[in-house]
Design an enzyme around this catalytic site. Structure first.
Site, PDB file in Angstrom:
ATOM      1  N   ASP A 107       0.810  -1.236  -0.339  1.00 19.93           N
ATOM      2  CA  ASP A 107       0.065   0.147   0.078  1.00 19.93           C
ATOM      3  C   ASP A 107       0.947   1.362  -0.610  1.00 19.93           C
ATOM      4  OD1 ASP A 107       0.739  -0.464   2.600  1.00 19.93           O
ATOM      5  OD2 ASP A 107      -0.913   0.229   3.416  1.00 19.93           O
ATOM      6  N   LYS A 158       5.233   3.899  18.713  1.00 23.20           N
ATOM      7  CA  LYS A 158       4.020   5.011  19.037  1.00 23.20           C
ATOM      8  C   LYS A 158       5.337   5.465  20.324  1.00 23.20           C
ATOM      9  CE  LYS A 158       0.642   3.360  15.988  1.00 23.20           C
ATOM     10  NZ  LYS A 158      -0.003   2.017  16.546  1.00 23.20           N
ATOM     11  N   ASP A 218       2.311   5.557   2.653  1.00 22.56           N
ATOM     12  CA  ASP A 218       1.306   4.875   3.378  1.00 22.56           C
ATOM     13  C   ASP A 218      -0.027   5.274   2.542  1.00 22.56           C
ATOM     14  OD1 ASP A 218       0.401   4.873   5.819  1.00 22.56           O
ATOM     15  OD2 ASP A 218       1.584   5.914   5.589  1.00 22.56           O
TER      16      ASP A 218
HETATM   17  P1  GTP Z   1      -5.628  -1.874   7.798  1.00 15.39           P
HETATM   18  O1  GTP Z   1      -6.737  -2.616   7.711  1.00 15.39           O
HETATM   19  O2  GTP Z   1      -6.592   0.179   7.312  1.00 15.39           O
HETATM   20  O3  GTP Z   1      -5.164  -1.196   8.730  1.00 15.39           O
HETATM   21  O4  GTP Z   1      -5.246  -1.959   5.949  1.00 15.39           O
HETATM   22  P2  GTP Z   1      -4.145  -3.386   5.979  1.00 15.39           P
HETATM   23  O5  GTP Z   1      -4.789  -4.507   7.256  1.00 15.39           O
HETATM   24  O6  GTP Z   1      -4.659  -3.048   4.832  1.00 15.39           O
HETATM   25  O7  GTP Z   1      -2.818  -2.770   5.356  1.00 15.39           O
HETATM   26  P3  GTP Z   1      -2.169  -2.313   7.170  1.00 15.39           P
HETATM   27  O8  GTP Z   1      -1.190  -1.241   6.531  1.00 15.39           O
HETATM   28  O9  GTP Z   1      -2.219  -2.070   8.265  1.00 15.39           O
HETATM   29  O10 GTP Z   1      -1.097  -3.364   5.791  1.00 15.39           O
HETATM   30  C1  GTP Z   1       0.324  -3.039   5.427  1.00 15.39           C
HETATM   31  C2  GTP Z   1       0.152  -3.852   3.896  1.00 15.39           C
HETATM   32  O11 GTP Z   1       0.618  -4.968   4.684  1.00 15.39           O
HETATM   33  C3  GTP Z   1      -0.847  -4.015   2.791  1.00 15.39           C
HETATM   34  O12 GTP Z   1      -0.558  -4.385   1.721  1.00 15.39           O
HETATM   35  C4  GTP Z   1      -1.761  -4.867   3.846  1.00 15.39           C
HETATM   36  O13 GTP Z   1      -2.534  -5.032   2.309  1.00 15.39           O
HETATM   37  C5  GTP Z   1      -0.748  -5.911   3.679  1.00 15.39           C
HETATM   38  N1  GTP Z   1      -1.098  -6.885   4.680  1.00 15.39           N
HETATM   39  C6  GTP Z   1      -1.587  -7.009   5.996  1.00 15.39           C
HETATM   40  N2  GTP Z   1      -1.611  -7.691   6.768  1.00 15.39           N
HETATM   41  C7  GTP Z   1      -1.518  -8.601   6.304  1.00 15.39           C
HETATM   42  C8  GTP Z   1      -1.817 -10.499   6.291  1.00 15.39           C
HETATM   43  O14 GTP Z   1      -2.075 -10.622   7.496  1.00 15.39           O
HETATM   44  N3  GTP Z   1      -1.677 -10.218   5.863  1.00 15.39           N
HETATM   45  C9  GTP Z   1      -0.781 -10.435   3.905  1.00 15.39           C
HETATM   46  N4  GTP Z   1      -0.900 -11.564   3.267  1.00 15.39           N
HETATM   47  N5  GTP Z   1      -0.805  -8.896   4.145  1.00 15.39           N
HETATM   48  C10 GTP Z   1      -1.322  -8.214   4.562  1.00 15.39           C
END
Ligand code: GTP
Length: 375
Positions: A107, A158, A218
């Site tokens: 992202d 944090k 991001d």
């Molecule tokens: P929020 O729910 O808004 O926090 O978004 P997110 O969980 O999609 O993104 P976050 O910023 O927490 O994660 C960063 C990146 O890692 C993003 O591109 C997500 O798609 C990916 N990601 C987060 N958790 C997982 C997971 O459990 N498995 C996989 N395959 N990708 C993950």
């Protein structure tokens, strides 16, 4: 070279847009973010990417398939349960090989110099290298202070302001020796940031930070989704814009029709077959998807309108996002980072402001939503 791209998250902070489209597939200047990310990796010689999917996996498969259209080999691996950032890479361990692998959060919009990152990793003989980016307010993030030679000193999650010893945060792009995944438990939710990295540091494994002042954003929230568009159109990051440049910084797809009394204020990106009626005004800093219709007298500024949306007569859209196929009646006002999901019908004289988010497929009768200012 090989990379793992993490794209399995739910994208909750970007709802309602992510109810229908996974976050990495949301269009950025009319191209899915992930396509921009994959082309960026390819520019630096990455020829195979393992896509770690989970949420809405078919959307990735249908759009990219085996990656041949982009000239990159794509392997899709879908988790049944979210395994967290590190657990997701453990889950694709058998595809990693023995050489250092690049791991990217899916992202992030960046022009990071991947070759410089990999050279740094090799020169330092690091086991893990974490790209770091400076931020103005580090208290919302995990800080990564470094020793003078670039070795990671500690991870500070944090911090309060008195703990802020650096403004460098983890930028979500790593180079990792696959050896380390041997100590990650399989099939369990496991995090790089909170679990593997602090654990490796305690073991004295060589972990380095790669500070970079590249463009970095991001795409966590609607405000950042808009900012990505604005920054690209203001050329803070060099992303090729689709279409013909009909006047300076006005890009137009195929078959666009603009009434001669309409005004297009640069910078602006219009997808294929966009139609703009008389006395409408579009821009600056607007991106309209394919087949968007803007009716007479409507005024759109600083906003993103996704494919096939219809903006009614005399609507005002300012710093807002309108989802795919959404239809707005006359005089609807959408502003202040309001987000309308896909397939909404909002009849005339509704008002959406102050970060309001409307779920997909909602129908809103005429004049139902109003905002009153108090004080
Ligand atoms: P929020 O729910 O808004 O926090 O978004 P997110 O969980 O999609 O993104 P976050 O910023 O927490 O994660 C960063 C990146 O890692 C993003 O591109 C997500 O798609 C990916 N990601 C987060 N958790 C997982 C997971 O459990 N498995 C996989 N395959 N990708 C993950």
């Amino acid at each position: 070279m090989r990379a793992v791209m993490l794209v399995g998250g739910f994208g909750t902070r970007l709802r309602p847009l992510t109810i229908t489209t996974p976050k990495p597939m949301l269009p950025i200047v009319n191209v899915p973010l992930l396509e921009l990310e994959l082309l960026h990796l390819k520019d630096y010689g990455v020829d195979e990417v393992i896509l770690s999917t989970g949420y809405l996996p078919d959307v990735f498969d249908e759009y990219f398939g085996d990656g041949s259209r982009l000239g990159i080999r794509l392997i899709h691996i879908t988790e049944q349960e979210p395994l967290g950032t590190c657990g997701a890479v453990k889950n694709v361990e058998k595809f990693l090989g023995d050489d250092p692998v690049i791991v990217c959060n899916g992202d992030i919009l960046t022009d990071l110099d991947i070759s410089a990152l990999v050279s740094y990793h090799n020169e330092k003989k690091a086991t893990v290298t974490i790209t770091l980016t400076p931020v103005e307010d580090p208290t919302a993030y995990g800080l990564v202070p470094l020793e003078p030679d670039g070795r990671i000193k500690e991870f500070v999650e944090k911090p309060s302001w008195d703990q802020v010893v650096t403004n460098l945060i983890n930028a979500g792009t790593y180079v990792i020796d696959p050896e380390v995944f041997k100590q990650v438990p399989p099939g369990q939710n496991y995090s790089f940031e909170r679990e593997l990295f602090p654990r490796l540091l305690k073991q004295g494994v060589p972990m380095y930070g790669f500070p970079s002042d590249c463009y970095w954003l991001d795409l966590g929230t609607p405000a950042k989704y808009l900012k990505a568009h604005h920054d690209i159109m203001e050329r803070k990051i060099e992303i090729p814009l689709r279409g013909n440049e009909i006047s300076e910084m006005v890009f137009c797809g195929e078959g666009v029709k603009i009434d001669k009394t309409a005004r297009i204020n640069p910078p602006c990106v219009l997808g294929d077959r966009v139609r703009i009626a008389s006395h409408a005004s579009v821009g600056s800093l607007c991106c309209l998807g394919n087949d968007v219709v803007v009716e007479e007298g409507a005024n759109i500024e600083g906003s993103v309108i996704l494919d096939r949306a219809k903006i009614g007569k005399d609507c005002i859209i300012e710093s807002a996002i309108v989802g795919k196929n959404t239809v707005l009646g006359p005089r609807v006002h959408v502003a202040e980072v309001a987000v309308l999901g896909d397939n909404i019908v909002a009849e005339e004289d509704n008002e959406f402001r102050h970060g309001i988010r409307v779920w997909p497929s909602t129908r809103i009768e005429a004049g139902k939503i109003r905002f009153y200012r108090t004080g």
